[in-house]
Structure formats: C-alpha cells, structure tokens
Design a protein around this motif. Structure first.
Motif, PDB file in Angstrom:
ATOM      1  N   LEU A 128      40.795  51.916  32.233  1.00 16.54           N
ATOM      2  CA  LEU A 128      41.712  51.058  32.989  1.00 16.54           C
ATOM      3  C   LEU A 128      41.045  49.761  33.417  1.00 16.54           C
ATOM      4  N   LEU A 129      39.799  49.846  33.877  1.00 13.76           N
ATOM      5  CA  LEU A 129      39.077  48.631  34.273  1.00 13.76           C
ATOM      6  C   LEU A 129      38.856  47.711  33.081  1.00 13.76           C
ATOM      7  N   ASN A 137      43.044  48.468  41.769  1.00  9.49           N
ATOM      8  CA  ASN A 137      44.202  47.589  41.848  1.00  9.49           C
ATOM      9  C   ASN A 137      44.487  47.044  40.471  1.00  9.49           C
ATOM     10  N   VAL A 138      45.413  47.679  39.778  1.00 10.92           N
ATOM     11  CA  VAL A 138      45.730  47.244  38.398  1.00 10.92           C
ATOM     12  C   VAL A 138      46.919  46.346  38.414  1.00 10.92           C
ATOM     13  N   LYS A 167      42.157  46.027  32.179  1.00 14.15           N
ATOM     14  CA  LYS A 167      42.441  44.994  33.177  1.00 14.15           C
ATOM     15  C   LYS A 167      41.620  43.742  32.894  1.00 14.15           C
ATOM     16  N   ARG A 168      40.341  43.929  32.570  1.00  9.42           N
ATOM     17  CA  ARG A 168      39.469  42.792  32.268  1.00  9.42           C
ATOM     18  C   ARG A 168      39.922  42.058  31.007  1.00  9.42           C
ATOM     19  N   ASN A 201      42.741  39.744  31.587  1.00  9.66           N
ATOM     20  CA  ASN A 201      42.345  38.523  32.295  1.00  9.66           C
ATOM     21  C   ASN A 201      41.635  37.533  31.389  1.00  9.66           C
TER      22      ASN A 201
END
Length: 92
Positions: free
Chosen positions: A63-64, A91-92, A67-68, A71
């Motif tokens: 998930l991290l 915080n996704v 998310k990255r 971005n």
C-alpha cells in the motif's frame, strides 16, 4: 548509497511474498543501474519500495509503495520522502 532518512532498518523475519517482491525490485534496480535517474523523490521509488516491504511487511508495504507511485507524476510532490514508522495508521 546514502540513506537520507537516517533510519536504522529493523531486522525482522521476512515472509515468502516479501522475499519474492524484493527479488524483483532488486533485479529491476540492477537492470537500470547506471542510467540517469528522473526521480522526483529521494530515495527513489524502488528504494522506497524495498524499505517499505522490509519495514512493514507485504500488505502495508504494498500500500505504501502504491501510494508513492501515484505521487510520482508531474503534478505530484518532490523532495525527501521517507518510509513512515510503524506508529499510527496509514493515510491512503
């Protein structure tokens, strides 16, 4: 490679899925080693992914990483972006 986040990697037993993902990310890094980087963030997305999988395990690391990657676009951010600590919620 210099660690901009200055965080000691926690040594924990990695699962099978984490080892498989780390193998593919490391292979990707070796294939593209020596080419100019266009990364907007420090550390690069692949290094961030390795750190997140090692620190948080497969699911939260996945998930991290996603998310990255979302971005990483012309309208996204830039600069130093460290893998968050285990405290708190994602915080996704």
């Amino acid at each position: 490679m210099f660690n901009y986040c200055l965080v000691d990697a926690e040594k924990k037993k990695k699962g099978f899925l984490v080892n498989v993902v780390l193998f593919f990310i490391s292979s990707y890094q070796k294939v593209f080693d020596g080419r100019p980087s266009t990364c907007r963030f420090v550390p690069s997305c692949s290094t961030y992914a390795i750190e997140s999988f090692e620190k948080h395990g497969f699911f939260r690391g996945f998930l991290l990483t996603i998310k990255r990657l979302f971005n990483c676009n012309p309208w996204g951010g830039y600069g130093i972006d460290c893998v968050p600590d285990k405290k708190g919620k994602l915080n996704v």
